[in-house]
Design an enzyme around this catalytic site. Structure first.
Site: not given
Length: 479
Positions: A275, A449-451
């Site tokens: 993102v 990192d969208h995790r």
């Protein structure tokens, strides 16, 4: 003790070590020694390029260089012998003939088997002696072949000496393996455009000497003006520039740092859900702060630029939002939060883009951070960045503004949670205190990192960085 045992003990082999991070191969960029040179423990003998950086290799014992197993430009697997050293010169033991130097166009020799659990390392060799025997050399036929070669060479040189009677098997037998020649002789032949396979050797055991190469080059040079076309033994060197000039494509082998970049970026793009958020910010006060810091006595001797303040702003933003400094452990399905910041700085070098990092950047004062940034950039440009300096990064800054680019959508460095792209700082019309004025403005882009990082957390980090750059006084209250 037999002669073979004495000879074996006299010569020690130096193998391509694992220079860090479990790398499996490296390319020999440059040899700093040649056969016959004296070396001492710790002396750098060659420079190699791994998938991460160029590294100088020191040899771990004293002696005289006996042979170089590979030429420059050859990619060698970790564990292969690259150089042998005579550690007891003048002992009177029989000296084995050097093995042919492996050229980069040929397949690398198979890796000798190592005892389980023993791996070559960069500092301190500490590896059990290899049980691999040397390649067999020419036997009793070698003196006869050398005599025949000398006679033939005499004929070519115009001496007219009759060739001695030769066994039919030697006359009809095709040459076995690659021509034998030392690295300097190979380089000479390459420079003169001579194919070593066409040169008649006169050296001991059929080794081609410098004189042999010059003798082979002399007839070619004399015939060149009148010959309508190059002979079979001569490379077509006159047509190469024309072919290169008319070529519509150039193919460049993907190896070393460039290969590692490609693999890492593909892995990053298809593993971590990226993102990217953007913000445009007035950095006029930051630019004034940079000018003031350049005059500060405490900053004497270090390089001060906008990147220094941006790096400090990001470190402060991470301190205020520590959850952003994390990594994803796929194997254990865990989020690993880091309580330290190894700040990566993307650096463009002649070998490609590398990302060395400043260890424990969060603990450094502004002068210490400036010194670390200066050292990192200088080392990267000189091609001396070590693999260790590029390992263990947590977040990264990439300054695309130095190329005049406004911003971008940077890909994450594998294993990291976020990367901040800094665009060009330009004088632009900006509404300041209710009026349109010319102000120094830049655009920041934060990929994450969208995790690990949701939209709210990513937005907070980016907003904090922007707020500090707009009002650098916040460094005092937030740091």
């Amino acid at each position: 003790m037999t002669t073979m045992t004495q000879t074996s003990a006299r010569f020690r082999e130096f193998k391509m070590p694992d220079v860090g991070e479990g790398l499996t191969e490296a390319e020999i960029l440059k040899w700093f020694v040649q056969p016959g040179d004296t070396v001492t423990d710790g002396q750098v003998v060659c420079e190699v390029e791994t998938a991460k950086a160029a590294v100088e290799l020191p040899i771990p014992f004293d002696g005289v260089v006996h042979e170089l197993r590979f030429s420059e430009g050859t990619t060698v697997d970790v564990g292969q012998v690259i150089i042998t050293v005579d550690v007891a010169p003048g002992s009177g033991d029989e000296v084995p003939a050097p093995a042919p130097v492996q050229e980069p166009v040929e397949a690398a020799a198979p890796v000798s088997e190592e005892p389980k659990g023993r791996t070559p390392v960069l500092v301190g060799y500490g590896v059990a002696e290899s049980s691999t025997k040397r390649r067999p050399r020419k036997g009793a036929a070698a003196p006869e072949a050398a005599a025949v070669a000398a006679a033939v060479q005499a004929e070519l040189n115009g001496h007219g000496a009759p060739a001695p009677a030769v066994p039919e098997a030697l006359v009809d037998a095709p040459p076995v393996g690659r021509p034998l020649a030392k690295p300097p002789v190979r380089k000479l032949a390459k420079d003169l455009g001579i194919d070593l396979a066409t040169v008649v050797p006169t050296g001991k055991d059929g080794i081609i000497t410098r004189e042999d190469v010059h003798a082979a080059a002399a007839p070619a040079a004399a015939e060149a003006p009148s010959a309508p076309a190059p002979s079979v033994s001569e490379p077509v060197i006159t047509e190469a520039p024309a072919a290169a000039a008319s070529a519509r494509e150039t193919r460049i082998p993907v190896k070393g740092v460039r290969k590692a970049i490609a693999q890492a970026m593909v892995g990053s793009a298809f593993t971590a859900p990226h993102v990217t958020e953007f913000v445009t910010v007035d950095v006029t006060r930051t630019m004034k702060l940079v000018a003031e810091l350049k005059e500060d006595k405490e900053m004497a001797g270090v390089r001060v630029n906008p990147l220094l303040v941006i790096a400090k702003a990001l470190l402060v933003a991470i301190k205020r939002n520590p959850e952003v400094n994390a990594a994803w452990d796929e194997a254990n399905q865990e989020i690993v939060q880091k309580h330290y910041v190894n700040l990566g700085i993307a650096a463009a070098t002649p070998r490609g883009l590398i990302v060395p990092n400043i260890k424990d950047a969060h603990d450094k004062t502004l002068p210490q951070l400036a010194a670390a940034l200066g050292e990192l950039v200088t080392t990267a440009r000189d091609g001396k960045t070590s693999p260790a300096a590029m390992a263990g990064g947590t977040v990264t800054i990439t300054n695309v503004g130095v190329f005049g680019v406004d911003t971008g959508t940077p890909l994450l460095n594998p294993g990291e949670s976020a990367i901040l792209a800094v665009g060009a700082i330009k004088l632009q019309p900006w509404v300041h205190k209710g009026k349109v004025k010319p102000r120094q403005v830049t655009t920041l882009a934060l990929s994450f990192d969208h995790r690990l990082v949701d939209g709210e957390l990513g937005s907070k980090v980016l907003a904090d960085v922007a707020a500090i750059l707009e009002q650098p006084k916040r460094l005092i209250t937030w740091a």
